[in-house]
Design a protein around this motif. Structure first.
Motif, PDB file in Angstrom:
ATOM      1  N   THR A  94       0.839  -1.211   0.000  1.00 54.58           N
ATOM      2  CA  THR A  94       0.000   0.000   0.000  1.00 54.58           C
ATOM      3  C   THR A  94       0.869   1.253   0.000  1.00 54.58           C
ATOM      4  OG1 THR A  94      -1.797  -1.134   1.119  1.00 54.58           O
ATOM      5  CG2 THR A  94      -1.756   1.245   1.348  1.00 54.58           C
ATOM      6  N   ALA A  95       1.931   1.241   0.819  1.00 51.87           N
ATOM      7  CA  ALA A  95       2.794   2.426   0.932  1.00 51.87           C
ATOM      8  C   ALA A  95       3.468   2.736  -0.400  1.00 51.87           C
ATOM      9  CB  ALA A  95       3.840   2.191   2.013  1.00 51.87           C
ATOM     10  N   GLN A  96       3.874   1.696  -1.119  1.00 49.96           N
ATOM     11  CA  GLN A  96       4.548   1.932  -2.399  1.00 49.96           C
ATOM     12  C   GLN A  96       3.600   2.544  -3.426  1.00 49.96           C
ATOM     13  OE1 GLN A  96       5.989  -2.033  -3.010  1.00 49.96           O
ATOM     14  NE2 GLN A  96       7.963  -1.629  -2.052  1.00 49.96           N
ATOM     15  N   VAL A  97       2.388   1.967  -3.525  1.00 46.96           N
ATOM     16  CA  VAL A  97       1.412   2.483  -4.502  1.00 46.96           C
ATOM     17  C   VAL A  97       1.059   3.926  -4.154  1.00 46.96           C
ATOM     18  CG1 VAL A  97      -0.895   2.166  -5.461  1.00 46.96           C
ATOM     19  CG2 VAL A  97       0.519   0.177  -4.971  1.00 46.96           C
ATOM     20  N   ARG A  98       0.840   4.166  -2.852  1.00 47.61           N
ATOM     21  CA  ARG A  98       0.508   5.521  -2.412  1.00 47.61           C
ATOM     22  C   ARG A  98       1.641   6.480  -2.776  1.00 47.61           C
ATOM     23  NH1 ARG A  98      -0.837   4.738   3.124  1.00 47.61           N
ATOM     24  NH2 ARG A  98      -3.009   4.498   2.497  1.00 47.61           N
ATOM     25  N   GLY A  99       2.878   6.021  -2.562  1.00 51.56           N
ATOM     26  CA  GLY A  99       4.055   6.844  -2.851  1.00 51.56           C
ATOM     27  C   GLY A  99       4.138   7.211  -4.329  1.00 51.56           C
ATOM     28  N   TYR A 100       3.911   6.245  -5.215  1.00 54.37           N
ATOM     29  CA  TYR A 100       3.986   6.525  -6.658  1.00 54.37           C
ATOM     30  C   TYR A 100       2.891   7.510  -7.085  1.00 54.37           C
ATOM     31  CZ  TYR A 100       7.482   2.896  -7.459  1.00 54.37           C
ATOM     32  OH  TYR A 100       8.636   2.170  -7.460  1.00 54.37           O
ATOM     33  N   ALA A 101       1.674   7.278  -6.577  1.00 55.74           N
ATOM     34  CA  ALA A 101       0.561   8.158  -6.974  1.00 55.74           C
ATOM     35  C   ALA A 101       0.800   9.582  -6.474  1.00 55.74           C
ATOM     36  CB  ALA A 101      -0.754   7.609  -6.429  1.00 55.74           C
ATOM     37  N   ARG A 102       1.268   9.694  -5.236  1.00 57.72           N
ATOM     38  CA  ARG A 102       1.548  11.024  -4.675  1.00 57.72           C
ATOM     39  C   ARG A 102       2.656  11.709  -5.465  1.00 57.72           C
ATOM     40  NH1 ARG A 102       1.481  10.164   1.806  1.00 57.72           N
ATOM     41  NH2 ARG A 102      -0.768   9.995   2.014  1.00 57.72           N
ATOM     42  N   HIS A 103       3.671  10.916  -5.816  1.00 62.61           N
ATOM     43  CA  HIS A 103       4.817  11.480  -6.544  1.00 62.61           C
ATOM     44  C   HIS A 103       4.357  12.007  -7.907  1.00 62.61           C
ATOM     45  CE1 HIS A 103       9.110  12.038  -6.864  1.00 62.61           C
ATOM     46  NE2 HIS A 103       9.066  11.590  -8.113  1.00 62.61           N
TER      47      HIS A 103
END
Lengths: 342, 354
Positions: free
Chosen positions: B268-277
């Protein structure tokens, strides 16, 4: 410009508003009119109005109902932006693709004969997922030059619930008489607009319609008429619409010179005939034969149930009779066997 | 003295291997490997838990560790080894498999009806495989890429990109073997294509793309390289960046961020990180083809929900079945309802006030 009548939509309003503010077309104004929401809708609307100067937020002093608020929204929007050539009603729970406005504006700019342009849409649920796949040809009335044929096509083929959220020319909207105090006012409006000019659906899917609850006349009656149900409410909507049509075109001459007064009665008749026929048609995707087959099955099933019930009732009645007979017969035999001395 | 049959084979084999060693594909592989090793070395210094591959990917990576020391023969048939990433194997596309071929041809036809102009068959380079249909190689992956491009068009993204003046900048998170990059770059040559991936996976994508586009200008970006790889993006065709260098992945402009079938395998943290980025970089469009969660991955709640924190995501319906499945019989007449566990084509635009 967009006019969004609001009512109790705090959950979906942020997404709807942001989709309007994300439009790639720079010339944009959004007018929000809240009709006395009891949830956080006013706070959400006010906060967005504070963040973005393209938004104007107003709140009705008393509840006007759905029809009243739709009319009020157009009124305020045209007062605030008298020079805006186009207007679209925006629902407080739908979502617009960022290219929606640019696409329909281009269509209206390109074709002066078009009075209303909208895009294909997908039905979505609360989370934004597609409810079902829809594949149908895009509506385009430009194949018909005659107002009568356009009206007929609008009655039979045009999905009023989709078209009413399209971008319309403000003068045409005024001539057509925006949102009347009748049931199914969206149908009356888009069919009236079809008489005033062409209605075009751009085949690109740039609008997502969130389905909150299915269509219901009962719900319309409750949401539309805040000041009591009008006398015509029990009448079939096509009849009421046809009457208004005759009044608008025949008495007011709203579509002159394109549609002369003497043609009004013919068009009102066309409206009544085709709108009634459309209302009696089965919903899209379900053929009449299928419905009939299903109805026949239901009737057969009911008949079987009745037959079974009758049989079991008969059994239930026959069983004690037989037993009584058996008992009676046994007693008679015993009496007979006991002989005449008894 | 005449050489025996075994010796003759050894000699010809050795000479073939030597010939392959001289091929540009192997030279490309060696270049990529050098950069990947560099990425791995720098990665070891990082202690960010969010950048660690999910358990699912950890197991997958072990399966193709041999790619770090691949022979010229492996590189020559690189596509035969991409099953580690896609699950597609060459033997599924042998000529005897008529039923599979028919199903694929039917699906290809259905997709072509939606947009013939976006169809790009598989390149035969590096062991490219598939059923030969109308002179091109087609497999489940190439159909997936066509379906994705059609979804991007139907979702209003491609028309927006086409209207946009100048060169496009596309960022693919998890580029796999480089198949979609090949597809997109063939359709839109005036594109700078950025791929962020696990370094080991770049062995496939970078080698493949450098070979099928021999004139492409390529850059690599390892953690600690700074912003140099993303400067003057108009001067480069492909940028390959390690997933651990996400914070430094800051191109001046981005037109589209996309992911196919790998968000579902991340945390979840990785997907959230990519979308935020992507949102922070001002990317106007995000596209995802994923299930809400892969069956094997327990480290994510729902891809769609996580992406919706940064982008307003909406599903674009395409065919009534997910991309790996064949079309059901009579699907045109009886359209099945969308399955809840389906791969969803999601298109989104940034939230203004997340």
């Amino acid at each position: 410009m967009f006019g969004a009548p609001l009512y109790n939509s705090a959950d979906t309003l942020p997404e709807a508003l942001e989709s309007l503010l994300s439009q790639t077309e720079a010339r944009l104004a959004v007018v929000l009119v809240d009709d006395g929401s009891s949830d956080a809708t006013p706070e959400v609307a006010a906060s967005y109005a504070a963040l973005d100067e393209r938004i104007t937020y107003r709140r009705n002093e008393r509840r006007l109902g759905l029809v009243g608020n739709w009319r009020r929204t157009l009124e305020i929007a045209t007062e605030l932006f008298p020079d805006a050539p186009y207007f679209a009603w925006a629902s407080d729970h739908d979502v617009w693709h960022p290219r929606w406005l640019a696409t329909v504006t281009a269509e209206l700019d390109r074709s002066p004969e078009v009075v209303l342009a909208f895009t294909a849409n997908e039905r979505i649920d609360a989370s934004g997922d597609v409810l079902h796949l829809r594949h149908r040809a895009a509506y385009d009335s430009r194949r018909h030059d005659d107002a009568g044929r356009r009206l007929r096509a609008a009655c039979r083929e045009l999905v009023a619930g989709d078209a009413v959220y399209g971008l319309a020319r403000v003068p045409a909207l005024r001539r057509a008489g925006p949102f009347r105090h009748v049931l199914e006012p969206d149908r009356l409006l888009v069919r009236s607009l079809a008489v005033h000019g062409h209605v075009v659906e751009v085949p690109e899917t740039l609008w997502y319609r969130r389905i909150v609850s299915p269509y219901s006349r009962g719900r319309q009656r409750a949401a539309f008429f805040m000041d009591g149900t009008p006398l015509h409410a029990p009448l079939p909507a096509p009849l009421v619409h046809a009457g208004l049509f005759a009044w608008d075109l025949g008495v007011r001459g709203a579509a002159r010179p394109a549609v002369p007064r003497r043609q009004a009665l013919v068009l009102a008749g066309t409206y009544l005939w085709h709108a009634t026929a459309h209302a009696l048609e089965p919903p899209p995707g379900k053929s009449l034969t299928k419905r009939r087959r299903r109805a026949r099955k239901r009737v057969d099933r009911r008949r079987d149930q009745l037959r079974r019930a009758r049989r079991s009732t008969a059994k239930r009645i026959r069983r004690p009779v037989r037993r009584a007979r058996r008992l009676g017969g046994g007693l008679a035999n015993r009496l007979r066997a006991a002989g005449p001395g008894l | 003295m005449r050489a025996g049959p075994g010796e003759a084979f050894s000699t010809s084999f050795a000479s073939r291997v030597e010939a392959l060693r001289e091929e540009p594909a192997f030279a490309n592989y060696l270049t990529v490997r050098e950069r990947v090793m560099e990425m791995k070395e720098r990665e070891a210094d990082l202690a960010d838990g969010d950048l660690r591959p999910s358990d699912y990917w950890h197991e997958e990576l072990e399966g193709f560790e041999y790619m770090l020391d691949a022979s010229p023969l492996v590189v020559d048939k690189l596509r035969h080894h991409t099953y580690h990433l896609t699950g597609l194997r060459v033997y599924e596309y042998r000529s005897q498999r008529d039923k599979h071929r028919r199903a694929l041809a039917e699906k290809l036809e259905a997709l072509r009806e939606l947009g013939e102009d976006l169809a790009v068959p598989e390149s035969p380079a590096l062991g490219g495989f598939g059923f030969e249909i109308d002179g091109g190689l087609w497999n489940v992956d190439t159909l997936k890429f066509l379906e994705c491009s059609l979804a991007l068009r139907r979702g209003g993204v491609l028309p927006a990109l086409v209207e946009r003046p100048g060169r496009l900048a596309v960022w693919e998170v998890g580029g796999g073997w480089g198949g979609y990059a090949h597809h997109f770059k063939t359709l839109f040559p005036d594109t700078t294509y950025l791929i962020t991936d696990l370094p080991e996976v770049l062995l496939f994508s970078a080698t493949y793309l450098m070979t099928v586009f021999p004139d492409a200008r390529v850059r690599f970006h390892a953690p600690g390289d700074g912003a140099a790889a993303f400067a003057d993006l108009d001067e480069v065709d492909f940028v390959f960046a390690s997933n651990t260098a996400l914070a430094e992945t800051r191109p001046a402009r981005l037109d589209l961020a996309l992911n196919m079938v790998s968000f579902q395998e991340m945390t979840t943290a990785q997907v959230r990180g990519y979308a935020r980025h992507a949102r922070e970089l001002g990317c106007p469009w995000l596209y995802s083809l994923n299930r809400d969660r892969s069956h094997y991955n327990v480290e994510i709640s729902s891809v769609g929900q996580v992406l919706r924190e940064s982008y307003w995501m909406h599903e674009v319906p395409m065919l009534p079945v997910s991309y790996p499945q064949p079309l059901p019989p009579k699907w045109r007449k009886r359209r099945p309802a969308p399955a809840p566990e389906r791969y969803k084509h999601l298109v989104g635009w940034p939230r203004l006030h997340p």
